[in-house]
Enzyme design. Structure first.
Site, mmCIF file in Angstrom:
data_model
loop_
_atom_site.group_PDB
_atom_site.id
_atom_site.type_symbol
_atom_site.label_atom_id
_atom_site.label_comp_id
_atom_site.label_asym_id
_atom_site.label_seq_id
_atom_site.Cartn_x
_atom_site.Cartn_y
_atom_site.Cartn_z
ATOM 1 C CE LYS A 1 6.907 -4.290 -5.726
ATOM 2 N NZ LYS A 1 6.829 -5.667 -6.207
ATOM 3 C CE1 TYR B 1 -22.179 14.736 1.353
ATOM 4 C CE2 TYR B 1 -20.036 13.683 1.654
ATOM 5 C CZ TYR B 1 -20.809 14.754 1.208
ATOM 6 O OH TYR B 1 -20.197 15.819 0.617
HETATM 7 C C1 LIG Z 1 7.108 -6.529 -5.218
HETATM 8 C C2 LIG Z 1 8.082 -7.654 -5.391
HETATM 9 C C3 LIG Z 1 8.800 -8.179 -4.299
HETATM 10 C C4 LIG Z 1 8.539 -7.734 -2.880
HETATM 11 O O1 LIG Z 1 7.372 -8.350 -2.406
HETATM 12 P P1 LIG Z 1 6.873 -8.142 -0.883
HETATM 13 O O2 LIG Z 1 5.790 -9.138 -0.725
HETATM 14 O O3 LIG Z 1 6.401 -6.741 -0.788
HETATM 15 O O4 LIG Z 1 8.061 -8.405 -0.010
HETATM 16 C C5 LIG Z 1 9.774 -9.120 -4.550
HETATM 17 N N1 LIG Z 1 10.017 -9.563 -5.808
HETATM 18 C C6 LIG Z 1 9.335 -9.106 -6.875
HETATM 19 C C7 LIG Z 1 9.642 -9.649 -8.227
HETATM 20 C C8 LIG Z 1 8.348 -8.143 -6.712
HETATM 21 O O5 LIG Z 1 7.657 -7.707 -7.771
#
Ligand SMILES: *Cc1c(COP(=O)(O)O)cnc(C)c1O
Length: 367
Positions: free
Chosen positions: A43, A256
């Site tokens: 994702k 800055y």
């Molecule tokens: C993002 C997510 C993960 C992965 O989590 P990490 O902490 O990055 O390993 C697993 N399950 C769900 C439902 C997620 O949204």
């Protein structure tokens, strides 16, 4: 996918070296530890690293499927020819269902109206999201009775939950797991696939008691503080070129608001990277930098497109490559280090904050 020529053009200013070999080795380590297949979470463009390139590399591990957050992200994988199962791990509204079906995604549903609409719209595999304490997505573990008829009419092929504090030793994930098991016992039939663990959950629970695991951040090189002996290799390396060198006199200031002042004669290098690339402003006067394997520090405030570092004690020439995240020789600036120095940000935010202005260069290995 980049030609030699365009690679050269992409490395004149600042870029990300992404070590796909390390990515795959991190995944292989998790799969060995868990003893079950992976559903790598790609994702948010694989946490900013590039979903298509990362998913293609992770195909080597024969994953059960991939996890995304939106139908658009699933469509991107499909357009790149990725045929494996794709789960969308955010609730979808019925307005998304036609596109979801067209992209052959598996939705994760918890709302009764959404479950009914998915079933009435022709069904297709879906997974039941069970909320065991995070109260973000899914049906409450103690309210499964409310969807019993729906689930009987449209049986989910899977059921899952998500831990809110898998990286902590506060007993919460045991509580959530007990609730998950209690909810499963109330379902009219046991779904074929059960899953619960994110990266920290995988590291802390070996072997996995479930059908597959859902790692994200560990794949991309970020481990838990208490990694139980399982730590990822760094995957992301933020590099920037030295664009100018400035010899400063006693009392001269940099950037800055003039927050950095030269004591005696100092030499400062200007790098072609700034907060508009995702190198956070909070790293001003604090961030670490590696030049020829030697560690130094950001001098003054990080600006939108440029950042200065102190190179007084390091031989430095125009065009030299500086590492702001990742490895240079024996030295490492981890994503966690950067997050901590940047006012205790989350390492997830550091990764997903790396902007598209930085070309992503995919390597089989990065030294
Ligand atoms: C993002 C997510 C993960 C992965 O989590 P990490 O902490 O990055 O390993 C697993 N399950 C769900 C439902 C997620 O949204």
């Amino acid at each position: 996918m980049t030609t030699t020529q365009s690679t050269a053009a992409q490395t004149t200013r600042a870029w990300l070296d992404i070590d796909l070999g390390a990515l795959v080795r991190n995944g292989a380590a998790l799969a060995r530890h868990a003893g079950v297949p992976l559903v790598p979470m790609v994702k948010a463009d694989a946490y900013g690293l590039g979903a298509v390139a990362c998913a293609r590399a992770l195909e080597a591990l024969d994953p059960h499927g991939f996890g995304v957050a939106t139908v658009t992200e699933a469509e991107e994988l499909r357009a790149a020819g990725i045929a494996r199962r794709v789960f969308v791990f955010s609730p979808l509204l019925p307005a998304d269902f036609a596109a979801a079906r067209a992209a052959r995604v598996i939705p994760t549903l918890g709302d009764p109206a959404a479950i009914a609409a998915w079933g009435q719209g022709g069904g297709g595999a879906w997974h039941l999201a069970i909320d065991t304490g995070m109260h973000r997505a899914g049906i409450r573990w103690d309210a499964i009775g409310q969807v019993a008829d729906l689930v009987r009419a449209h049986p989910p092929e899977g059921a899952f939950t998500h831990f809110h504090s898998a990286e902590r030793n506060d007993g919460s994930w045991q509580t959530q797991e007990d609730r998950f098991r209690a909810a499963l016992a109330v379902l009219p039939a046991m779904p074929r696939y059960l899953h619960a663990q994110n990266s920290a959950g995988i590291v802390r629970r070996s072997p996995s008691p479930w059908s597959f695991v859902r790692p994200g951040v560990f794949l991309y090189g970020v481990g838990s503080a208490d990694g139980a002996g399982l730590y990822p290799e760094p995957v992301v390396h933020l590099r920037a070129r030295v664009l100018e060198l400035h010899d400063l006199q006693d009392g001269d200031t940099v950037s800055y608001s003039a927050t950095w002042r030269s004591v005696g004669a100092r030499r400062v290098a200007t790098l072609g990277v700034g907060y508009a690339d995702g190198y956070r402003r909070a790293l001003g006067n604090r961030g670490a930098a590696l030049l020829h394997g030697v560690r130094t520090t950001v001098a003054g405030v990080v600006t939108m497109d440029m950042t200065m570092i102190d190179v007084t004690d390091i031989p430095c020439a125009l065009g030299d490559v500086v590492t702001l995240i990742g490895r240079d020789g024996e030295q490492l600036i981890s994503v966690e280090d950067v997050a901590t120095v940047a006012d205790f940000m989350s390492p997830y935010e550091v990764l997903t904050g790396l902007r598209q202005r930085l070309p992503r260069l995919y390597r089989e290995s990065v030294i």
